[in-house]
Design an enzyme around this catalytic site. Structure first.
Site, PDB file in Angstrom:
ATOM      1  N   HIS A  42       0.825  -1.205   0.000  1.00  0.00           N
ATOM      2  CA  HIS A  42       0.000   0.000   0.000  1.00  0.00           C
ATOM      3  C   HIS A  42       0.865   1.264   0.000  1.00  0.00           C
ATOM      4  O   HIS A  42       2.043   1.231   0.349  1.00  0.00           O
ATOM      5  CB  HIS A  42      -0.941   0.023   1.210  1.00  0.00           C
ATOM      6  CG  HIS A  42      -0.242   0.109   2.526  1.00  0.00           C
ATOM      7  ND1 HIS A  42       0.219  -1.001   3.189  1.00  0.00           N
ATOM      8  CD2 HIS A  42       0.094   1.180   3.297  1.00  0.00           C
ATOM      9  CE1 HIS A  42       0.806  -0.630   4.318  1.00  0.00           C
ATOM     10  NE2 HIS A  42       0.746   0.692   4.405  1.00  0.00           N
ATOM     11  N   HIS A  48      -2.354  10.129   6.588  1.00  0.00           N
ATOM     12  CA  HIS A  48      -2.120   9.049   7.555  1.00  0.00           C
ATOM     13  C   HIS A  48      -1.311   9.528   8.754  1.00  0.00           C
ATOM     14  O   HIS A  48      -1.514   9.061   9.868  1.00  0.00           O
ATOM     15  CB  HIS A  48      -1.408   7.893   6.845  1.00  0.00           C
ATOM     16  CG  HIS A  48      -1.086   6.731   7.717  1.00  0.00           C
ATOM     17  ND1 HIS A  48      -2.010   6.106   8.516  1.00  0.00           N
ATOM     18  CD2 HIS A  48       0.088   6.052   7.910  1.00  0.00           C
ATOM     19  CE1 HIS A  48      -1.437   5.108   9.163  1.00  0.00           C
ATOM     20  NE2 HIS A  48      -0.163   5.065   8.823  1.00  0.00           N
TER      21      HIS A  48
END
Length: 198
Positions: A42, A48
């Site tokens: 990913h 994030h």
């Protein structure tokens, strides 16, 4: 990605259920998926690790496509330090992928995963690297709460790939194709990471 794919403890594992199956009156199979965008290989988005960061769907795709170098730093201990990479650091392309496992643990969580030392990421950025990748679940140690390597990539504007499977990939230069999905509000995206010979 599969039902047994490891995730950080507490994260959402991959699961699939059938919303429709081929049968009289139904000509197709259709499934629904539930998963964290951090399952399997990913790309992390700045969102994030930065509350004001961009979501993955807003990222420029250029860093995820082009010439890269795979560097072996097999079993480096807890941190990939510059000394583990310097043997292959001359003339680096803009993307560097680091292999730490002989065989990636695709069926179990590894709490002792190898991560980047933040100074290593700084050095790579100084040399013009725009994307770093690793074959572990994180560029920071699994127990880290400060995420110093993520903070380096935030500050330096780098992109990151995690959970790559580099088993059997020789050191050297390749073309990388690892495009994230255009998930407009997500903090990460699965990628189908492909290396092609130059």
């Amino acid at each position: 990605m599969h039902a047994g794919a490891p995730v950080f403890p507490g994260d959402t594992p991959y699961s699939q259920r059938w919303a429709a199956t081929i049968a009289p009156g139904c000509p197709v199979n259709v499934s629904s998926l539930t998963l964290s965008p951090h399952v399997g290989a990913h790309a992390d988005a700045p969102l994030h690790y930065d509350p004001q960061g961009e979501p993955v769907g807003a990222l420029d795709l250029a860093p995820f496509l082009g010439r890269c170098r795979v560097i072996h730093a097999l079993q480096p201990g807890p941190l990939v330090e510059w000394r583990h990479l310097e043997h292959a650091a001359r003339g680096l392309p803009p993307r560097v992928l680091v292999r730490t496992y002989e065989r990636a643990p695709v069926d179990r969580w590894d709490p002792a995963l190898a991560a980047f030392a933040p100074q290593t990421v700084e050095r790579l950025a100084d040399l013009g690297v725009r994307l770093v990748g690793i074959d572990t679940a994180s560029i920071d140690p699994a127990q880290s709460k400060e995420l110093p390597s993520h903070q380096v990539i935030r500050r330096r504007g780098l992109r990151v790939l995690e959970n790559l499977v580099l088993d059997g990939v020789p050191e050297g230069d390749y073309e990388l194709v690892a495009l994230p999905l255009k998930l407009m509000t997500a903090d990460a995206s699965p990628v189908r990471a492909v290396l092609r010979s130059l």
